[in-house]
Design a protein around this motif. Sequence first.
Motif, short mmCIF file in Angstrom:
data_model
loop_
_atom_site.label_atom_id
_atom_site.label_comp_id
_atom_site.label_asym_id
_atom_site.label_seq_id
_atom_site.Cartn_x
_atom_site.Cartn_y
_atom_site.Cartn_z
N ASN A 234 -1.77 8.88 -6.42
CA ASN A 234 -1.22 8.66 -8.16
C ASN A 234 -1.23 6.98 -8.30
O ASN A 234 -0.70 6.48 -7.30
CB ASN A 234 0.23 9.31 -8.17
N MET A 235 -1.84 6.52 -9.28
CA MET A 235 -1.76 5.25 -9.23
C MET A 235 -0.65 4.54 -9.64
O MET A 235 -0.56 3.59 -9.30
CB MET A 235 -3.04 4.87 -10.39
N GLU A 236 0.15 5.26 -10.34
CA GLU A 236 1.64 4.58 -10.78
C GLU A 236 2.17 4.33 -9.50
O GLU A 236 2.91 3.64 -9.37
CB GLU A 236 2.23 5.50 -11.92
N GLN A 237 2.41 5.37 -8.71
CA GLN A 237 3.03 5.49 -7.44
C GLN A 237 2.29 4.32 -6.50
O GLN A 237 3.19 3.60 -5.71
CB GLN A 237 3.11 6.86 -6.69
N ALA A 238 1.33 4.08 -6.51
CA ALA A 238 0.65 3.21 -5.66
C ALA A 238 0.97 1.72 -6.08
O ALA A 238 1.23 0.92 -5.57
CB ALA A 238 -0.95 3.33 -5.79
N ALA A 239 1.01 1.79 -7.58
CA ALA A 239 1.41 0.24 -8.06
C ALA A 239 2.80 0.05 -7.90
O ALA A 239 3.29 -1.18 -7.21
CB ALA A 239 1.22 0.46 -9.50
N ARG A 240 3.84 1.06 -7.82
CA ARG A 240 5.27 0.92 -7.37
C ARG A 240 5.21 0.39 -5.75
O ARG A 240 6.22 -0.65 -5.43
CB ARG A 240 5.81 2.07 -7.42
N LEU A 241 4.48 1.00 -4.86
CA LEU A 241 4.33 0.65 -3.69
C LEU A 241 3.73 -0.57 -3.54
O LEU A 241 4.51 -1.69 -2.45
CB LEU A 241 3.56 1.60 -2.71
N ALA A 242 2.60 -1.31 -4.25
CA ALA A 242 2.30 -2.55 -4.04
C ALA A 242 3.42 -3.51 -4.39
O ALA A 242 3.33 -4.79 -3.96
CB ALA A 242 0.97 -2.36 -4.85
N MET A 243 4.15 -3.08 -5.45
CA MET A 243 5.15 -4.23 -5.85
C MET A 243 6.44 -4.13 -5.13
O MET A 243 7.02 -5.27 -4.68
CB MET A 243 5.80 -3.71 -7.43
N GLU A 244 6.85 -3.02 -4.48
CA GLU A 244 8.38 -3.07 -3.79
C GLU A 244 8.03 -2.68 -2.52
O GLU A 244 9.05 -3.00 -1.55
CB GLU A 244 9.00 -1.61 -4.38
N GLY A 245 6.94 -2.52 -1.85
CA GLY A 245 6.77 -2.03 -0.60
C GLY A 245 6.92 -2.88 0.50
O GLY A 245 6.63 -4.21 0.07
N GLN A 246 7.14 -3.12 1.58
CA GLN A 246 7.12 -4.24 2.76
C GLN A 246 5.61 -4.33 3.23
O GLN A 246 5.16 -3.50 3.71
CB GLN A 246 8.24 -3.53 3.86
N PRO A 247 5.14 -5.62 3.25
CA PRO A 247 3.96 -5.94 3.80
C PRO A 247 4.10 -5.73 5.33
O PRO A 247 5.23 -6.11 6.18
CB PRO A 247 3.90 -7.52 3.43
N LYS A 248 2.90 -5.30 6.03
CA LYS A 248 2.94 -5.31 7.37
C LYS A 248 1.56 -5.92 7.72
O LYS A 248 0.57 -6.02 7.01
CB LYS A 248 2.84 -3.80 7.96
N SER A 249 1.65 -6.64 9.09
CA SER A 249 0.41 -7.22 9.24
C SER A 249 -0.63 -6.43 9.94
O SER A 249 -0.32 -5.14 10.39
CB SER A 249 0.76 -8.27 10.39
N ILE A 250 -1.85 -6.85 9.49
CA ILE A 250 -2.96 -5.80 9.85
C ILE A 250 -3.92 -6.77 10.61
O ILE A 250 -4.28 -7.78 9.86
CB ILE A 250 -3.36 -5.02 8.57
N ASP A 251 -5.07 -6.07 11.27
CA ASP A 251 -6.05 -6.72 12.07
C ASP A 251 -7.17 -6.78 10.86
O ASP A 251 -7.36 -5.64 10.16
CB ASP A 251 -6.49 -6.24 13.28
N ILE A 252 -7.85 -7.76 10.84
CA ILE A 252 -9.22 -7.89 10.28
C ILE A 252 -10.27 -8.05 11.04
O ILE A 252 -10.30 -8.92 12.09
CB ILE A 252 -9.14 -8.88 9.02
N GLY A 253 -11.44 -7.51 10.84
CA GLY A 253 -12.60 -7.76 11.55
C GLY A 253 -13.58 -8.87 11.13
O GLY A 253 -13.76 -9.08 9.67
N LYS A 254 -14.40 -9.54 11.89
CA LYS A 254 -15.17 -10.58 11.47
C LYS A 254 -16.53 -10.16 12.05
O LYS A 254 -16.86 -9.83 13.28
CB LYS A 254 -14.77 -11.87 12.04
N PHE A 255 -17.43 -10.12 11.00
CA PHE A 255 -18.89 -9.51 11.29
C PHE A 255 -19.97 -10.83 11.16
O PHE A 255 -19.94 -11.15 9.92
CB PHE A 255 -19.25 -8.49 10.22
N ASN A 256 -20.23 -11.42 12.03
CA ASN A 256 -21.03 -13.00 11.79
C ASN A 256 -20.08 -13.67 11.05
O ASN A 256 -19.07 -14.10 11.42
CB ASN A 256 -22.19 -12.55 11.42
N ASP A 257 -20.59 -14.00 9.68
CA ASP A 257 -19.71 -14.70 8.90
C ASP A 257 -18.80 -14.08 7.72
O ASP A 257 -18.27 -14.42 6.90
CB ASP A 257 -20.64 -15.74 8.23
N GLU A 258 -18.73 -12.80 7.65
CA GLU A 258 -18.30 -11.83 6.82
C GLU A 258 -17.19 -11.41 7.45
O GLU A 258 -16.96 -11.03 8.54
CB GLU A 258 -19.29 -11.05 6.11
#
Length: 294
Positions: A104-128
């Motif tokens: 549900n988009m409104e619920q996702a918006a609420r989470l994006a606003m009020e939720g706690q951030p957590k660190s996440i790994d990101i992949g590097k693919f050559n330069d992207e």
Amino acid sequence: MKILFVYNPVAGQLQIKNHLWSIINYFCSGDIELTVHATQENKDAYKVVKKQAGKYDKIICCGGDGTLHEVVNGMMETGSSRVLGFIPAGSVNDFATSLNLPRNMEQAARLAMEGQPKSIDIGKFNDEYFTYVAAFGVFTDIGYITTQEMKNLLGRLAYFFQGVKSVALMKTYRVKIRHGNEEFEDEYIYGMVSNTVLVGSLYKMPNQDVQLDDGLFEVTLIKAPNDLIELGSIGPYLLTGKGDNDLVKIFKTNSIEVIIDEQIPWTLDGEYGGNPKTVKIEVIEKALNLIYQE
Ligand SMILES: [Mg+2]
């Protein structure tokens, strides 16, 4: 708090159209200075975030996996340690499933606003950069499949394995892998480097304890089958994640090199990722602060 809200107006068959008013209204209800940007073309989200990210405390993006991919690339290139919230739009969001984000988009918006951030790994693919998957092989160039359902990468893979009538016609690739002190070479039909618990609802990483912030991505390599019986064993293995399969090799890595003897298309987070012959993939541990639920 200053927030940059970037949304793709056409994602998921214009899905945000009926929710935009309430989402923006909600974002503005607190002590928020909001900037809204509707993406105008391919790469627009990337450009806007790369240019603007430093001015905001939080970036919230709404769209499909492709929009998220662009926003993450923009943030990574600015070296921004800002917080990212994601409102998935569209019926298939492979990564959103893994992040347990509300449908549900409104619920996702609420989470994006009020939720706690957590660190996440990101992949590097050559330069992207990529958030959850880089893959080559079989289904990545099945262009004629256009239904939303089949845009799900592994959904396509399962579909592909059900549809193949002859292994002789199957395209295979000569691939060299460099990983740690190891180097091996074989004929493969598919390769994937991923950091996701689920890829769509079909595929569970077999026998893997997937963590989004462990500094490791999972590598899945599928060798070319010799006959239809071998081929037929792959789909069920991928769908159920149970047992073993000699053709499917899965391991974890923080750095891997993939050298293919011809130029073939890669997909990054479901988008076209170019066709380099040599790909160096590295995991950047805890690279981003993302709001998601475990
Ligand atoms: Mg991981």
